[in-house]
Scaffold this active site. Structure first.
Site, PDB file in Angstrom:
ATOM      1  N   ASP A 261     -12.517 -21.790  -1.697  1.00  0.00           N
ATOM      2  CA  ASP A 261     -11.111 -21.566  -1.474  1.00  0.00           C
ATOM      3  C   ASP A 261     -10.743 -21.931   0.080  1.00  0.00           C
ATOM      4  O   ASP A 261     -11.228 -21.532   1.134  1.00  0.00           O
ATOM      5  CB  ASP A 261     -10.711 -20.149  -1.584  1.00  0.00           C
ATOM      6  CG  ASP A 261     -11.072 -19.530  -2.909  1.00  0.00           C
ATOM      7  OD1 ASP A 261     -12.184 -19.719  -3.424  1.00  0.00           O
ATOM      8  OD2 ASP A 261     -10.119 -18.330  -3.416  1.00  0.00           O
TER       9      ASP A 261
ATOM     10  N   GLU B   5      -6.377 -22.904  -3.935  1.00  0.00           N
ATOM     11  CA  GLU B   5      -5.138 -21.805  -4.180  1.00  0.00           C
ATOM     12  C   GLU B   5      -4.581 -21.200  -3.316  1.00  0.00           C
ATOM     13  O   GLU B   5      -3.460 -20.544  -3.080  1.00  0.00           O
ATOM     14  CB  GLU B   5      -5.849 -20.949  -5.248  1.00  0.00           C
ATOM     15  CG  GLU B   5      -6.825 -19.880  -4.569  1.00  0.00           C
ATOM     16  CD  GLU B   5      -6.756 -18.378  -5.001  1.00  0.00           C
ATOM     17  OE1 GLU B   5      -6.164 -18.394  -6.121  1.00  0.00           O
ATOM     18  OE2 GLU B   5      -7.455 -17.688  -4.682  1.00  0.00           O
ATOM     19  N   ASN B   6      -5.214 -21.192  -1.643  1.00  0.00           N
ATOM     20  CA  ASN B   6      -4.896 -20.348  -0.591  1.00  0.00           C
ATOM     21  C   ASN B   6      -4.600 -21.348   0.457  1.00  0.00           C
ATOM     22  O   ASN B   6      -4.152 -20.903   1.801  1.00  0.00           O
ATOM     23  CB  ASN B   6      -6.026 -19.573  -0.224  1.00  0.00           C
ATOM     24  CG  ASN B   6      -6.440 -18.523  -1.076  1.00  0.00           C
ATOM     25  OD1 ASN B   6      -7.423 -18.606  -1.482  1.00  0.00           O
ATOM     26  ND2 ASN B   6      -5.637 -17.466  -1.640  1.00  0.00           N
TER      27      ASN B   6
ATOM     28  N   ASN C  61      -5.450 -17.299  -8.847  1.00  0.00           N
ATOM     29  CA  ASN C  61      -4.468 -16.372  -9.045  1.00  0.00           C
ATOM     30  C   ASN C  61      -3.267 -16.677  -8.511  1.00  0.00           C
ATOM     31  O   ASN C  61      -2.131 -16.248  -8.372  1.00  0.00           O
ATOM     32  CB  ASN C  61      -4.929 -14.874  -8.855  1.00  0.00           C
ATOM     33  CG  ASN C  61      -5.626 -14.827  -7.289  1.00  0.00           C
ATOM     34  OD1 ASN C  61      -6.439 -15.528  -7.068  1.00  0.00           O
ATOM     35  ND2 ASN C  61      -5.170 -13.911  -6.621  1.00  0.00           N
ATOM     36  N   HIS C  62      -3.246 -17.612  -7.228  1.00  0.00           N
ATOM     37  CA  HIS C  62      -2.535 -18.025  -6.472  1.00  0.00           C
ATOM     38  C   HIS C  62      -1.701 -19.336  -6.780  1.00  0.00           C
ATOM     39  O   HIS C  62      -1.097 -20.003  -5.979  1.00  0.00           O
ATOM     40  CB  HIS C  62      -2.710 -18.010  -4.866  1.00  0.00           C
ATOM     41  CG  HIS C  62      -2.963 -16.532  -4.474  1.00  0.00           C
ATOM     42  ND1 HIS C  62      -1.960 -15.459  -4.469  1.00  0.00           N
ATOM     43  CD2 HIS C  62      -4.009 -15.854  -3.865  1.00  0.00           C
ATOM     44  CE1 HIS C  62      -2.515 -14.348  -3.986  1.00  0.00           C
ATOM     45  NE2 HIS C  62      -3.840 -14.802  -3.691  1.00  0.00           N
TER      46      HIS C  62
ATOM     47  N   HIS D  21     -12.960 -18.399 -11.293  1.00  0.00           N
ATOM     48  CA  HIS D  21     -12.032 -17.831 -10.426  1.00  0.00           C
ATOM     49  C   HIS D  21     -12.035 -16.380 -10.699  1.00  0.00           C
ATOM     50  O   HIS D  21     -11.167 -16.022 -11.401  1.00  0.00           O
ATOM     51  CB  HIS D  21     -10.540 -18.514  -9.879  1.00  0.00           C
ATOM     52  CG  HIS D  21     -10.033 -18.115  -8.571  1.00  0.00           C
ATOM     53  ND1 HIS D  21     -10.444 -18.834  -7.566  1.00  0.00           N
ATOM     54  CD2 HIS D  21      -9.019 -17.137  -8.458  1.00  0.00           C
ATOM     55  CE1 HIS D  21      -9.475 -18.200  -6.586  1.00  0.00           C
ATOM     56  NE2 HIS D  21      -8.858 -17.447  -7.114  1.00  0.00           N
TER      57      HIS D  21
ATOM     58  N   HIS E 136     -13.860 -15.409  -1.499  1.00  0.00           N
ATOM     59  CA  HIS E 136     -13.972 -15.886   0.018  1.00  0.00           C
ATOM     60  C   HIS E 136     -15.319 -15.645   0.648  1.00  0.00           C
ATOM     61  O   HIS E 136     -15.098 -15.818   1.863  1.00  0.00           O
ATOM     62  CB  HIS E 136     -12.833 -15.390   0.702  1.00  0.00           C
ATOM     63  CG  HIS E 136     -11.471 -15.941   0.107  1.00  0.00           C
ATOM     64  ND1 HIS E 136     -10.301 -15.907   0.842  1.00  0.00           N
ATOM     65  CD2 HIS E 136     -11.124 -16.351  -0.928  1.00  0.00           C
ATOM     66  CE1 HIS E 136      -9.146 -16.418   0.120  1.00  0.00           C
ATOM     67  NE2 HIS E 136      -9.594 -16.622  -0.922  1.00  0.00           N
TER      68      HIS E 136
END
Ligand SMILES: [Fe+2]
Ligand SMILES: [Fe+2]
Length: 256
Positions: free
Chosen positions: A8, A39-40, A67-68, A150, A177
């Site tokens: 990530d 995603e982040n 999820n993001h 994920h 992370h």
């Protein structure tokens, strides 16, 4: 075949770090293919087209999500680009795709993205069932398969590793992370690591500002998350495949 996986990427400073580190690792380690979890990457939640292009320009072949995925509305303008995939186990009809097949050194690499269901707060289909459908769909169309799972729960990820041993070549986890030290080759067939870790601010709570994070835990009030400042670290993994024998040779964890 050497595949580099970057965990990530957190925030714009994480993107800057990736822009320096990916070309370096590619050159030093003779990397053939690069997978990045994005995603982040935009402000800690989601991804923008600008960042997506920056990641491709610095060497990423595929960007996976989590999820993001929908954190920035911008994604709807480029979700159909072949180099971006989002979790495959979203409900049917959701925009985007959950896997892609990519050419590299005369081989076809299938990259699949799935999201876990334990403590994820995402309404998704069962990833253990979805993966069977995907493997059936892509049967005979690829040489190597790679899964970005994920997920939050270590147990769910480990279970997926055992579930897919001998059926998927490389399985790596993202989302927590923090890089785990459990890389292994399951039954000499499948390379597995529970989490690749992140590329983002080192002095932080998984990329976020320490003060804000502590306030949230201490008071339980919904303080708005803020990205941490300061220098970034890069967590990554290199997976090496013997192309003649078509076997996984080695997994190397990297922190820069
Ligand atoms: Fe996540
Ligand atoms: Fe994440």
């Amino acid at each position: 075949m050497k595949i580099l996986v970057i965990g990530d990427i957190v925030g714009e400073s994480g993107v800057e770090k990736a822009k320096i580190v990916i070309p370096q690792i590619k050159k030093e380690e003779n990397i053939d293919f690069v997978i990045v979890n994005g995603e982040n990457s935009a402000g800690g939640m989601g991804i923008t087209e600008k960042i997506f292009k920056q990641l491709l320009n610095c060497g990423a072949n595929v960007v996976t999500m989590g999820n993001h995925t929908w954190g920035k509305k911008d994604i709807f303008s480029f979700i159909d680009e072949p180099q971006i995939i989002r979790p495959a186990n979203y409900p049917k009809g959701v925009v985007g795709k959950g896997y892609g097949i990519y050419e590299c050194k005369n081989k076809k690499i299938a990259v699949i993205n799935l999201i876990g269901r334990t403590d994820m707060n995402v309404l998704s289909e069962n990833p253990f069932i979805k993966i069977n459908e995907i493997l059936e769909e892509i049967k005979g169309k690829y040489d190597y398969s790679v899964l970005d799972f994920h997920a939050e729960a270590t147990a769910e990820k480990i279970a997926m590793g055992h579930y897919l041993t001998g059926r998927v070549d490389i399985i790596f986890g993202t989302h927590t992370h923090v890089q785990t030290a459990d890389e292994r080759i399951l039954e000499n067939k499948t390379a597995y690591i529970t989490d690749v870790g992140m590329t983002g601010p080192e002095k932080s709570v998984i990329g976020m500002d320490i003060g804000v994070s502590l306030k949230r835990f201490e008071t339980t009030l919904p303080e708005k998350y803020k990205l941490a400042g300061g220098d970034c670290i890069c967590n990554a993994c290199i997976f090496e495949i013997n192309d003649e024998k078509r076997t996984i040779m080695k997994i190397t964890r990297i922190t820069r």
